[in-house]
Design a protein around this motif. Structure first.
Motif, PDB file in Angstrom:
ATOM      1  N   GLY A  30     118.331  34.850 103.511  1.00 27.05           N
ATOM      2  CA  GLY A  30     116.922  34.550 103.275  1.00 27.05           C
ATOM      3  C   GLY A  30     116.585  34.714 101.809  1.00 27.05           C
ATOM      4  O   GLY A  30     117.352  35.307 101.041  1.00 27.05           O
ATOM      5  N   GLU A  36     123.153  34.886 108.486  1.00 29.40           N
ATOM      6  CA  GLU A  36     121.922  34.219 108.071  1.00 29.40           C
ATOM      7  C   GLU A  36     121.461  34.871 106.778  1.00 29.40           C
ATOM      8  O   GLU A  36     121.574  36.094 106.603  1.00 29.40           O
ATOM      9  N   HIS A  74     119.079  42.651 103.368  1.00 27.48           N
ATOM     10  CA  HIS A  74     117.700  43.024 103.702  1.00 27.48           C
ATOM     11  C   HIS A  74     117.618  44.432 104.300  1.00 27.48           C
ATOM     12  O   HIS A  74     116.525  44.939 104.551  1.00 27.48           O
ATOM     13  N   VAL A 108     112.089  38.623 104.264  1.00 28.44           N
ATOM     14  CA  VAL A 108     112.625  37.429 103.588  1.00 28.44           C
ATOM     15  C   VAL A 108     112.094  36.172 104.275  1.00 28.44           C
ATOM     16  O   VAL A 108     111.607  36.238 105.400  1.00 28.44           O
ATOM     17  N   THR A 109     112.225  35.058 103.578  1.00 27.16           N
ATOM     18  CA  THR A 109     112.004  33.764 104.216  1.00 27.16           C
ATOM     19  C   THR A 109     113.383  33.275 104.630  1.00 27.16           C
ATOM     20  O   THR A 109     114.239  33.016 103.776  1.00 27.16           O
ATOM     21  N   ILE A 110     113.605  33.234 105.926  1.00 26.18           N
ATOM     22  CA  ILE A 110     114.945  32.893 106.412  1.00 26.18           C
ATOM     23  C   ILE A 110     115.309  31.443 106.049  1.00 26.18           C
ATOM     24  O   ILE A 110     114.502  30.529 106.198  1.00 26.18           O
ATOM     25  N   ILE A 111     116.506  31.272 105.532  1.00 30.09           N
ATOM     26  CA  ILE A 111     117.036  29.935 105.257  1.00 30.09           C
ATOM     27  C   ILE A 111     117.512  29.385 106.605  1.00 30.09           C
ATOM     28  O   ILE A 111     118.319  30.035 107.276  1.00 30.09           O
TER      29      ILE A 111
END
Ligand code: UDP
Length: 235
Positions: free
Chosen positions: A180, A178, A68, A83-86
Protein backbone atom coordinates in the motif's frame (compact mmCIF):
# COMPACT_ATOMS: atom_id res chain seq x y z
CA UNK A 1 -8.21 2.48 20.73
CA UNK A 2 -10.66 1.04 18.13
CA UNK A 3 -13.24 3.51 16.92
CA UNK A 4 -15.30 2.74 13.88
CA UNK A 5 -15.41 -0.20 11.49
CA UNK A 6 -14.14 1.12 8.16
CA UNK A 7 -13.71 -2.09 6.19
CA UNK A 8 -14.76 -5.69 6.55
CA UNK A 9 -12.78 -8.26 4.60
CA UNK A 10 -12.83 -12.05 4.31
CA UNK A 11 -10.22 -12.61 7.01
CA UNK A 12 -10.02 -9.28 8.86
CA UNK A 13 -12.05 -6.28 9.97
CA UNK A 14 -10.39 -2.87 9.94
CA UNK A 15 -11.18 -0.09 12.43
CA UNK A 16 -9.98 3.49 12.46
CA UNK A 17 -8.45 5.04 15.59
CA UNK A 18 -8.10 8.51 17.11
CA UNK A 19 -4.83 8.76 15.17
CA UNK A 20 -5.65 9.19 11.49
CA UNK A 21 -2.42 7.43 10.46
CA UNK A 22 -3.19 4.24 12.39
CA UNK A 23 -5.77 1.47 12.06
CA UNK A 24 -6.59 -1.65 14.07
CA UNK A 25 -6.84 -4.97 12.19
CA UNK A 26 -9.01 -7.62 13.83
CA UNK A 27 -8.31 -11.16 12.67
CA UNK A 28 -11.39 -13.32 12.11
CA UNK A 29 -11.98 -17.07 12.24
CA UNK A 30 -13.37 -17.23 8.74
CA UNK A 31 -11.80 -19.40 6.05
CA UNK A 32 -12.77 -18.83 2.43
CA UNK A 33 -11.82 -20.24 -0.93
CA UNK A 34 -12.81 -19.69 -4.56
CA UNK A 35 -13.13 -15.97 -3.89
CA UNK A 36 -15.51 -16.56 -0.97
CA UNK A 37 -17.73 -19.14 -2.73
CA UNK A 38 -16.87 -21.59 0.05
CA UNK A 39 -16.91 -20.08 3.54
CA UNK A 40 -16.43 -21.71 6.93
CA UNK A 41 -15.71 -20.62 10.46
CA UNK A 42 -12.64 -22.28 11.90
CA UNK A 43 -12.47 -21.42 15.57
CA UNK A 44 -9.03 -20.24 16.65
CA UNK A 45 -7.70 -19.41 13.19
CA UNK A 46 -7.80 -15.63 13.76
CA UNK A 47 -5.70 -15.86 16.92
CA UNK A 48 -3.12 -18.06 15.20
CA UNK A 49 -2.86 -15.93 12.06
CA UNK A 50 -2.53 -12.75 14.09
CA UNK A 51 0.33 -14.29 16.07
CA UNK A 52 2.05 -15.77 13.02
CA UNK A 53 1.70 -12.59 10.96
CA UNK A 54 2.83 -10.37 13.87
CA UNK A 55 5.92 -12.51 14.36
CA UNK A 56 6.83 -12.46 10.65
CA UNK A 57 6.19 -8.73 10.23
CA UNK A 58 8.31 -7.95 13.30
CA UNK A 59 11.15 -9.88 11.75
CA UNK A 60 10.65 -8.15 8.39
CA UNK A 61 10.69 -4.73 10.07
CA UNK A 62 13.88 -5.69 11.91
CA UNK A 63 15.42 -6.80 8.59
CA UNK A 64 14.78 -3.36 7.11
CA UNK A 65 11.61 -4.04 5.09
CA UNK A 66 9.16 -1.13 5.36
CA UNK A 67 5.82 -2.56 6.53
CA UNK A 68 2.54 -1.36 8.02
CA UNK A 69 3.07 -3.38 11.21
CA UNK A 70 3.33 -1.33 14.42
CA UNK A 71 2.53 -3.82 17.19
CA UNK A 72 0.31 -6.66 18.30
CA UNK A 73 -2.45 -5.34 20.55
CA UNK A 74 -4.23 -8.49 21.68
CA UNK A 75 -4.78 -12.09 20.65
CA UNK A 76 -6.81 -11.04 17.62
CA UNK A 77 -5.81 -7.40 17.09
CA UNK A 78 -2.82 -5.57 15.71
CA UNK A 79 -2.01 -1.92 15.21
CA UNK A 80 -1.08 -1.01 11.65
CA UNK A 81 -0.11 2.09 9.75
CA UNK A 82 -2.93 3.20 7.51
CA UNK A 83 -2.22 2.72 3.81
CA UNK A 84 -4.08 2.96 0.54
CA UNK A 85 -3.96 -0.63 -0.63
CA UNK A 86 -2.60 -1.17 -4.14
CA UNK A 87 -5.22 -3.43 -5.78
CA UNK A 88 -2.72 -6.14 -6.68
CA UNK A 89 -2.10 -9.58 -5.26
CA UNK A 90 1.63 -10.01 -5.72
CA UNK A 91 2.37 -13.73 -5.85
CA UNK A 92 5.88 -15.18 -5.71
CA UNK A 93 6.53 -18.81 -6.60
CA UNK A 94 9.64 -20.80 -5.67
CA UNK A 95 8.08 -24.16 -6.56
CA UNK A 96 5.17 -25.01 -8.89
CA UNK A 97 1.78 -25.53 -7.22
CA UNK A 98 -1.87 -24.50 -7.28
CA UNK A 99 -3.11 -22.28 -10.09
CA UNK A 100 0.36 -22.17 -11.72
CA UNK A 101 0.35 -25.94 -12.16
CA UNK A 102 -3.19 -25.84 -13.52
CA UNK A 103 -2.61 -22.90 -15.86
CA UNK A 104 0.57 -24.29 -17.42
CA UNK A 105 -0.20 -28.00 -17.12
CA UNK A 106 2.84 -28.79 -15.00
CA UNK A 107 2.94 -31.02 -11.95
CA UNK A 108 3.24 -29.55 -8.48
CA UNK A 109 6.60 -29.59 -6.70
CA UNK A 110 8.98 -28.51 -9.49
CA UNK A 111 11.59 -26.03 -8.20
CA UNK A 112 11.71 -22.90 -10.36
CA UNK A 113 15.28 -21.94 -11.18
CA UNK A 114 14.40 -18.25 -10.88
CA UNK A 115 11.44 -17.50 -8.58
CA UNK A 116 8.49 -16.13 -10.59
CA UNK A 117 6.54 -13.02 -9.56
CA UNK A 118 2.94 -12.70 -10.78
CA UNK A 119 0.29 -9.99 -10.47
CA UNK A 120 -3.43 -10.56 -9.96
CA UNK A 121 -5.88 -7.65 -10.11
CA UNK A 122 -7.67 -7.45 -6.74
CA UNK A 123 -11.25 -7.19 -7.90
CA UNK A 124 -13.86 -9.56 -6.47
CA UNK A 125 -16.38 -8.85 -9.26
CA UNK A 126 -13.81 -10.01 -11.81
CA UNK A 127 -12.53 -12.92 -9.66
CA UNK A 128 -9.04 -11.40 -9.26
CA UNK A 129 -7.76 -11.97 -12.83
CA UNK A 130 -4.12 -12.79 -13.66
CA UNK A 131 -2.60 -9.65 -15.25
CA UNK A 132 0.76 -8.43 -16.54
CA UNK A 133 2.79 -5.21 -16.21
CA UNK A 134 1.08 -3.63 -19.22
CA UNK A 135 -2.34 -4.21 -17.68
CA UNK A 136 -1.13 -2.77 -14.37
CA UNK A 137 -0.09 0.40 -16.24
CA UNK A 138 -3.29 0.50 -18.32
CA UNK A 139 -5.35 0.29 -15.13
CA UNK A 140 -3.19 3.07 -13.63
CA UNK A 141 -2.49 0.90 -10.59
CA UNK A 142 1.27 1.50 -10.71
CA UNK A 143 3.87 2.98 -13.06
CA UNK A 144 7.07 1.36 -14.35
CA UNK A 145 9.17 2.44 -11.40
CA UNK A 146 6.59 1.25 -8.89
CA UNK A 147 6.19 -2.09 -10.71
CA UNK A 148 9.96 -2.58 -10.62
CA UNK A 149 9.97 -1.78 -6.90
CA UNK A 150 7.08 -4.16 -6.13
CA UNK A 151 8.85 -7.04 -7.88
CA UNK A 152 12.27 -6.36 -6.35
CA UNK A 153 10.83 -5.89 -2.85
CA UNK A 154 8.85 -9.14 -3.18
CA UNK A 155 12.02 -11.00 -4.19
CA UNK A 156 13.92 -9.45 -1.27
CA UNK A 157 11.15 -10.51 1.14
CA UNK A 158 11.24 -13.99 -0.40
CA UNK A 159 14.94 -14.38 0.34
CA UNK A 160 14.36 -13.52 4.01
CA UNK A 161 11.28 -15.72 4.39
CA UNK A 162 12.77 -18.68 2.54
CA UNK A 163 15.75 -18.61 4.87
CA UNK A 164 13.62 -18.37 8.05
CA UNK A 165 11.31 -21.19 7.00
CA UNK A 166 14.20 -23.42 5.93
CA UNK A 167 15.66 -23.00 9.45
CA UNK A 168 12.48 -24.62 10.81
CA UNK A 169 12.41 -27.33 8.13
CA UNK A 170 9.58 -25.87 6.11
CA UNK A 171 9.83 -25.21 2.41
CA UNK A 172 8.30 -21.94 1.24
CA UNK A 173 6.55 -22.93 -2.00
CA UNK A 174 4.69 -19.72 -2.86
CA UNK A 175 2.96 -16.77 -1.20
CA UNK A 176 0.82 -13.70 -1.81
CA UNK A 177 1.66 -10.18 -0.65
CA UNK A 178 -0.23 -6.90 -0.70
CA UNK A 179 1.37 -3.48 -0.64
CA UNK A 180 0.00 0.00 0.00
CA UNK A 181 0.92 3.67 -0.24
CA UNK A 182 1.57 5.29 3.13
CA UNK A 183 0.71 8.92 3.86
CA UNK A 184 3.92 10.08 2.16
CA UNK A 185 3.19 8.05 -0.97
CA UNK A 186 5.86 5.47 -0.12
CA UNK A 187 5.10 1.82 -0.96
CA UNK A 188 5.15 -0.39 2.12
CA UNK A 189 4.20 -4.02 2.78
CA UNK A 190 0.67 -4.35 4.17
CA UNK A 191 -1.98 -7.04 4.80
CA UNK A 192 -0.72 -10.23 6.47
CA UNK A 193 1.67 -13.13 6.10
CA UNK A 194 0.20 -16.38 7.40
CA UNK A 195 -0.43 -19.96 6.25
CA UNK A 196 -3.66 -18.56 4.75
CA UNK A 197 -1.68 -16.88 2.00
CA UNK A 198 1.39 -19.00 1.51
CA UNK A 199 2.21 -22.64 0.88
CA UNK A 200 4.55 -24.44 3.27
CA UNK A 201 5.58 -28.07 2.84
CA UNK A 202 7.40 -30.09 5.46
CA UNK A 203 10.18 -32.60 4.72
CA UNK A 204 7.65 -35.32 3.93
CA UNK A 205 5.73 -33.04 1.56
CA UNK A 206 2.84 -32.52 4.00
CA UNK A 207 0.84 -29.34 3.45
CA UNK A 208 1.25 -26.98 6.42
CA UNK A 209 -1.03 -24.22 5.10
CA UNK A 210 -4.52 -23.38 3.87
CA UNK A 211 -4.41 -26.23 1.32
CA UNK A 212 -5.44 -28.36 4.32
CA UNK A 213 -8.78 -26.52 4.14
CA UNK A 214 -8.90 -26.18 0.34
CA UNK A 215 -8.18 -29.88 -0.18
CA UNK A 216 -9.80 -31.31 2.98
CA UNK A 217 -6.55 -32.77 4.29
CA UNK A 218 -7.21 -32.66 8.03
CA UNK A 219 -7.30 -30.35 11.02
CA UNK A 220 -6.14 -26.89 10.04
CA UNK A 221 -5.79 -25.55 13.59
CA UNK A 222 -3.31 -28.15 14.80
CA UNK A 223 -1.21 -27.54 11.69
CA UNK A 224 -1.21 -23.72 12.09
CA UNK A 225 -0.30 -24.25 15.78
CA UNK A 226 2.68 -26.31 14.71
CA UNK A 227 3.81 -23.61 12.28
CA UNK A 228 3.56 -20.99 15.05
CA UNK A 229 5.49 -23.17 17.53
CA UNK A 230 8.24 -23.70 14.97
CA UNK A 231 8.40 -19.97 14.18
CA UNK A 232 8.76 -19.16 17.88
CA UNK A 233 11.90 -21.33 17.88
CA UNK A 234 13.43 -18.86 15.44
CA UNK A 235 13.58 -16.07 18.00
N1 UDP B 1 -3.26 -16.69 -2.53
C1 UDP B 1 -3.88 -15.87 -1.61
N2 UDP B 1 -5.06 -15.28 -1.93
C2 UDP B 1 -5.68 -15.47 -3.12
C3 UDP B 1 -5.05 -16.32 -4.06
C4 UDP B 1 -3.84 -16.91 -3.74
O1 UDP B 1 -3.36 -15.66 -0.52
O2 UDP B 1 -6.75 -14.89 -3.35
C5 UDP B 1 -1.97 -17.34 -2.21
C6 UDP B 1 -2.11 -18.84 -2.02
O3 UDP B 1 -2.31 -19.16 -0.66
C7 UDP B 1 -0.76 -19.35 -2.50
C8 UDP B 1 -0.32 -18.32 -3.55
O4 UDP B 1 -1.09 -17.15 -3.29
O5 UDP B 1 0.18 -19.35 -1.45
C9 UDP B 1 -0.55 -18.78 -4.96
O6 UDP B 1 -1.89 -19.20 -5.09
P1 UDP B 1 -2.41 -19.84 -6.46
O7 UDP B 1 -2.34 -18.79 -7.53
O8 UDP B 1 -1.67 -21.10 -6.73
O9 UDP B 1 -3.94 -20.06 -6.27
P2 UDP B 1 -4.76 -21.20 -5.52
O10 UDP B 1 -4.27 -22.51 -6.01
O11 UDP B 1 -4.47 -20.96 -4.07
O12 UDP B 1 -6.17 -20.89 -5.90
Amino acid sequence: MKRQLIYTGKAKDIYDTEDEDLIVSVYKDQATMLNGARKETIEGKGVLNNQISSLIFQKLNAAGIATHFVKQLSEIEQLNRKVTIIPLEVVLRNVTAGSFSKRFGVEEGIRLEQPIVEFYYKNDDLDDPFINDEHVKFLKIADDEQITFLKAETRRINELLKNWFSQIDLQLIDFKLEFGFDKDGKIILADEFSPDNCRLWDDEGNHMDKDVFRRDLGDLISIYELVLEKLKDLE
